[in-house]
Design a protein around this motif. Structure first.
Motif, PDB file in Angstrom:
ATOM      1  N   UNK A 182       0.982  -1.404  -0.138  1.00  0.00           N
ATOM      2  CA  UNK A 182       0.000  -0.063  -0.038  1.00  0.00           C
ATOM      3  C   UNK A 182       0.902   1.495  -0.135  1.00  0.00           C
ATOM      4  N   UNK A 183       2.161   1.172   0.596  1.00  0.00           N
ATOM      5  CA  UNK A 183       2.887   2.250   0.653  1.00  0.00           C
ATOM      6  C   UNK A 183       3.870   2.486  -0.735  1.00  0.00           C
ATOM      7  N   UNK A 184       4.430   1.390  -1.051  1.00  0.00           N
ATOM      8  CA  UNK A 184       5.418   1.415  -2.125  1.00  0.00           C
ATOM      9  C   UNK A 184       5.127   0.952  -3.607  1.00  0.00           C
ATOM     10  N   UNK A 185       3.868   0.732  -3.879  1.00  0.00           N
ATOM     11  CA  UNK A 185       3.389   0.189  -5.091  1.00  0.00           C
ATOM     12  C   UNK A 185       2.444   1.306  -5.436  1.00  0.00           C
ATOM     13  N   UNK A 186       3.014   2.531  -6.347  1.00  0.00           N
ATOM     14  CA  UNK A 186       2.128   3.444  -6.926  1.00  0.00           C
ATOM     15  C   UNK A 186       1.019   3.179  -7.857  1.00  0.00           C
ATOM     16  N   UNK A 187       0.233   3.750  -8.287  1.00  0.00           N
ATOM     17  CA  UNK A 187      -0.652   3.202  -9.409  1.00  0.00           C
ATOM     18  C   UNK A 187       0.086   3.065 -10.727  1.00  0.00           C
ATOM     19  N   UNK A 188       0.757   4.064 -10.981  1.00  0.00           N
ATOM     20  CA  UNK A 188       1.504   4.044 -12.255  1.00  0.00           C
ATOM     21  C   UNK A 188       2.382   2.800 -12.664  1.00  0.00           C
ATOM     22  N   UNK A 189       2.964   2.328 -11.353  1.00  0.00           N
ATOM     23  CA  UNK A 189       3.480   1.091 -11.654  1.00  0.00           C
ATOM     24  C   UNK A 189       2.736  -0.006 -11.769  1.00  0.00           C
ATOM     25  N   UNK A 190       1.798  -0.132 -11.032  1.00  0.00           N
ATOM     26  CA  UNK A 190       0.731  -1.275 -11.332  1.00  0.00           C
ATOM     27  C   UNK A 190       0.067  -1.011 -12.639  1.00  0.00           C
ATOM     28  N   UNK A 191      -0.242   0.083 -13.039  1.00  0.00           N
ATOM     29  CA  UNK A 191      -0.660   0.232 -14.489  1.00  0.00           C
ATOM     30  C   UNK A 191       0.302  -0.237 -15.584  1.00  0.00           C
ATOM     31  N   UNK A 192       1.522  -0.143 -15.368  1.00  0.00           N
ATOM     32  CA  UNK A 192       2.540  -0.405 -16.205  1.00  0.00           C
ATOM     33  C   UNK A 192       2.556  -1.767 -16.227  1.00  0.00           C
ATOM     34  N   UNK A 193       2.387  -2.371 -15.073  1.00  0.00           N
ATOM     35  CA  UNK A 193       2.550  -3.919 -15.103  1.00  0.00           C
ATOM     36  C   UNK A 193       1.511  -4.858 -15.743  1.00  0.00           C
ATOM     37  N   UNK A 194       0.323  -4.098 -15.669  1.00  0.00           N
ATOM     38  CA  UNK A 194      -0.860  -4.612 -16.139  1.00  0.00           C
ATOM     39  C   UNK A 194      -0.586  -4.442 -17.722  1.00  0.00           C
ATOM     40  N   UNK A 195      -0.318  -3.591 -17.981  1.00  0.00           N
ATOM     41  CA  UNK A 195      -0.096  -3.224 -19.570  1.00  0.00           C
ATOM     42  C   UNK A 195       0.865  -4.321 -20.126  1.00  0.00           C
ATOM     43  N   UNK A 196       1.830  -4.564 -19.276  1.00  0.00           N
ATOM     44  CA  UNK A 196       2.943  -5.075 -20.134  1.00  0.00           C
ATOM     45  C   UNK A 196       2.607  -6.797 -20.066  1.00  0.00           C
ATOM     46  N   UNK A 197       1.829  -7.122 -19.096  1.00  0.00           N
ATOM     47  CA  UNK A 197       1.610  -8.578 -18.794  1.00  0.00           C
ATOM     48  C   UNK A 197       0.201  -9.000 -19.419  1.00  0.00           C
ATOM     49  N   UNK A 198      -0.638  -8.335 -19.493  1.00  0.00           N
ATOM     50  CA  UNK A 198      -1.979  -8.558 -19.805  1.00  0.00           C
ATOM     51  C   UNK A 198      -2.785  -9.287 -18.779  1.00  0.00           C
ATOM     52  N   UNK A 199      -2.840 -10.552 -18.759  1.00  0.00           N
ATOM     53  CA  UNK A 199      -3.946 -11.071 -17.868  1.00  0.00           C
ATOM     54  C   UNK A 199      -3.042 -11.203 -16.507  1.00  0.00           C
ATOM     55  N   UNK A 200      -3.624 -10.513 -15.419  1.00  0.00           N
ATOM     56  CA  UNK A 200      -2.938 -10.537 -14.328  1.00  0.00           C
ATOM     57  C   UNK A 200      -4.314 -10.458 -13.098  1.00  0.00           C
ATOM     58  N   UNK A 201      -3.757 -10.635 -11.771  1.00  0.00           N
ATOM     59  CA  UNK A 201      -4.461 -10.395 -10.809  1.00  0.00           C
ATOM     60  C   UNK A 201      -3.602 -10.081  -9.486  1.00  0.00           C
ATOM     61  N   UNK A 202      -4.183  -9.427  -8.553  1.00  0.00           N
ATOM     62  CA  UNK A 202      -3.231  -8.758  -7.485  1.00  0.00           C
ATOM     63  C   UNK A 202      -3.438  -9.739  -6.385  1.00  0.00           C
ATOM     64  N   UNK A 203      -2.341  -9.916  -5.868  1.00  0.00           N
ATOM     65  CA  UNK A 203      -1.966 -10.522  -4.666  1.00  0.00           C
ATOM     66  C   UNK A 203      -2.754 -11.920  -4.352  1.00  0.00           C
ATOM     67  N   UNK A 204      -2.679 -12.498  -5.474  1.00  0.00           N
ATOM     68  CA  UNK A 204      -3.399 -13.904  -5.328  1.00  0.00           C
ATOM     69  C   UNK A 204      -2.547 -14.797  -6.329  1.00  0.00           C
ATOM     70  N   UNK A 205      -2.241 -15.672  -6.062  1.00  0.00           N
ATOM     71  CA  UNK A 205      -2.327 -16.434  -4.496  1.00  0.00           C
ATOM     72  C   UNK A 205      -1.134 -16.017  -3.625  1.00  0.00           C
TER      73      UNK A 205
END
Length: 262
Positions: A182-205
């Motif tokens: 919650x502190x160290x993962x900014x939205x821009x980093x998360x958005x970039x990862x989703x764009x790069x990898x396609x099908x993803x999910x957060x914190x599972x498993x």
């Protein structure tokens, strides 16, 4: 399995890059002195390494570094996580200790004894865990000085089927799991990862991500994301060879590196 003079390596990238690809669980090497404290027979140990090792993740990170427009730095563990797990902490939360999966594992992925119950973890923590933590802290500090920020991308993999040691493995098992903080993962980093990898999910498993304690919860200039790749997307499980998916994933990881390097 022999003694290894260099238990980890910081592999240089571009001086301007803020990115460190952290690869903590890719190796199978166990020094002889550590092997002596493990109660599994040789065949049993090889099977355990097949299950616990994030096989080929060092190759994925290496290929991604070569493809990236601005080469990232890489911090790679050269020893198996059965020596110490550098992403645990000596005061790991109780549920991980109860499962035998603290900084020094006492149980296998299937709940069998790995070390004697009376084994003293302190020598392994001092010999392997603490130098690793200090070196990773220095690597992040150097990126802060050189680039004004640091981006830790943790490169992991996980089994396509839940293993008994997984405490929270009942949820979805996507091709790529993105572990966040919650502190160290900014939205821009998360958005970039989703764009790069396609099908993803957060914190599972698996959830969370790795930041050295010196910066954790204190320095927002240090951002972090865990990339957990489901093994059947790039290799034969368990512990088998890599397949064509490795190149695709390396290209995706390079895209993430480029996106956050700009």
């Amino acid at each position: 399995m022999t003694d290894t003079p260099h238990p980890f390596a910081l592999l240089s990238g571009d001086g301007r890059s803020p990115v460190i690809l952290h690869v903590p669980h890719s190796a199978r090497e166990i020094p002889d002195a550590v092997r002596a404290g493990i109660v599994l027979g040789d065949e049993e140990l090889e099977r355990e390494l097949d299950h616990i090792t994030d096989a080929h993740t060092a190759e994925i990170a290496e290929a991604a570094a070569g493809l990236a427009g601005v080469m990232p730095w890489r911090f790679v563990n050269r020893l198996s996580r059965l020596v110490v797990d550098p992403e645990r902490f000596p005061d790991e939360r109780e549920e991980m200790l109860a499962a035998g999966m603290g900084a020094v594992y006492t149980r296998t992925t299937h709940g069998r004894a790995l070390r004697p119950g009376e084994a003293d973890a302190a020598p392994l923590v001092e010999r392997y865990f603490e130098p690793y933590a200090r070196a990773m802290t220095r690597a992040v500090a150097d990126r802060l000085v050189a680039a004004g920020r640091a981006v830790i991308i943790d490169v992991h993999s996980y089994s396509s089927r839940r293993l008994p040691y997984e405490l929270h493995g009942e949820g979805p098992r996507p091709p790529v799991c993105l572990g966040t903080d919650s502190f160290h993962t900014p939205p821009a980093l998360l958005d970039a990862a989703r764009e790069a990898f396609g099908e993803t999910a957060l914190d599972t498993p698996f959830g969370g991500t790795y930041v050295p304690l010196e910066f954790y919860g204190k320095r927002p200039e240090v951002s972090a994301l865990m990339v957990e790749i489901r093994r059947d997307t790039y290799m034969t499980e368990p512990g088998g060879p890599a397949g064509p998916g490795l190149e695709r994933l390396a290209t995706a990881l390079a895209g993430l590196v480029d996106a956050v390097s700009r």
